[in-house]
Every structure is written in structure tokens, then in C-alpha cells.
Design a protein around this motif. Sequence first.
Motif, PDB file in Angstrom:
ATOM      1  N   LEU A  99      57.618  67.029  91.151  1.00  0.00           N
ATOM      2  CA  LEU A  99      56.459  65.707  90.701  1.00  0.00           C
ATOM      3  C   LEU A  99      55.389  66.063  91.286  1.00  0.00           C
ATOM      4  CD1 LEU A  99      56.247  63.076  88.862  1.00  0.00           C
ATOM      5  CD2 LEU A  99      56.328  62.189  91.271  1.00  0.00           C
ATOM      6  N   THR A 157      51.484  64.636  91.821  1.00  0.00           N
ATOM      7  CA  THR A 157      50.576  63.339  91.593  1.00  0.00           C
ATOM      8  C   THR A 157      49.224  63.801  92.344  1.00  0.00           C
ATOM      9  OG1 THR A 157      51.589  62.424  93.507  1.00  0.00           O
ATOM     10  CG2 THR A 157      52.367  61.780  91.444  1.00  0.00           C
ATOM     11  N   LYS A 208      53.896  59.331  96.215  1.00  0.00           N
ATOM     12  CA  LYS A 208      54.160  59.232  94.886  1.00  0.00           C
ATOM     13  C   LYS A 208      54.032  57.740  94.423  1.00  0.00           C
ATOM     14  CE  LYS A 208      58.397  60.562  95.041  1.00  0.00           C
ATOM     15  NZ  LYS A 208      59.051  60.848  96.262  1.00  0.00           N
ATOM     16  N   ILE A 242      51.032  56.935  91.516  1.00  0.00           N
ATOM     17  CA  ILE A 242      51.668  56.650  90.033  1.00  0.00           C
ATOM     18  C   ILE A 242      50.881  55.204  89.713  1.00  0.00           C
ATOM     19  CG2 ILE A 242      53.397  55.786  88.686  1.00  0.00           C
ATOM     20  CD1 ILE A 242      55.110  58.163  90.199  1.00  0.00           C
ATOM     21  N   VAL A 287      51.081  62.095  85.946  1.00  0.00           N
ATOM     22  CA  VAL A 287      51.988  63.048  86.713  1.00  0.00           C
ATOM     23  C   VAL A 287      52.301  64.231  86.016  1.00  0.00           C
ATOM     24  CG1 VAL A 287      53.307  61.036  87.752  1.00  0.00           C
ATOM     25  CG2 VAL A 287      54.292  62.175  85.850  1.00  0.00           C
ATOM     26  N   GLU A 311      53.206  67.339  81.528  1.00  0.00           N
ATOM     27  CA  GLU A 311      52.205  66.401  81.919  1.00  0.00           C
ATOM     28  C   GLU A 311      52.536  65.105  81.226  1.00  0.00           C
ATOM     29  OE1 GLU A 311      48.556  68.009  81.269  1.00  0.00           O
ATOM     30  OE2 GLU A 311      49.115  69.881  82.140  1.00  0.00           O
TER      31      GLU A 311
END
Length: 143
Positions: free
Chosen positions: A24, A26, A57, A61, A67, A84
Motif C-alpha cells: 500500500l 500513501t 497509513k 487515508i 492510495v 490507484e
Amino acid sequence: MPYSPMTEPEWWAFLRAPVRPGLLATTRKDGRPHVAPIWYDVDDGTIVFNTGASTVKGHAIRRTGRVAICVQDDRPPFSYVTIEGDATWTDDLAQVRLWAARIGGRYMGAARAEEYGARNGVPGELLVRVTPTRVVPTADVAD
């Protein structure tokens, strides 16, 4: 061309099985990138995972709602799906615990699902849903 794009049904299948961790990405508040491994599941056109509200994260978010995720097969001929997407979150404990158990069981086996639900489905955790806005699905990179 040594690789080929996957169709939408193919890349959703790739995300479902076999079970693989995702990465992930960010963006931190100061603009620096942040990448971390995640366990995830797929539900109704979204990618679902849990994370702590106070993690990098979790902060990113909730701040940006955006993300990127990469899931790869690290065995030849190598394939990957990069997504994405728009991220939404909830801290509803019933949902957090339900998905923590489901995701834990997916990665660690059904016999341990409730253990992971109890461990990760607690106050301070978030359930995140990512709706893909752009997907790069590539199969057989080394073929």
C-alpha cells in the motif's frame, strides 16, 4: 512484447487467489511517500483491509482519501496488478472485527480467523475500502 495486459475478470481473479500480500502506498503530510505491506480481501468491486487509525497509513487515508496498491506474483513468469483508488474508512467496531476475522482467516487459515478478528478488530483500528480508479494489470512479464 514479453507481457500482456489482463482483462478485468483476470485481474480480479489474480487479486483473489492465491493469497498474496499487497503493498500500500500513501502520501505523508509533508509529501513524502510511504509504502507498507497489507493483508487484504476483495468485496463487491473494492479492496478491503484493516489498519490502525494512528499509523502513517491511517492518517494519510483519512487526510487524502487516495492510495495505490500493488499485488505481485514473485515467481516466474511474474505478474502484477497496480491499483490507484479512492479510499473510504470506518471505525465501526462490528465491521472492523468482521473484516479483521475474514482477512486473518484468508491469510492464516480459517481456524485462526476469530483469533485475528479479536486481535485486530479493536478500538483504534479502521476498516478501509478502496474503489479502483486506475488499474495496471500485467501478466507474464518475463515470458
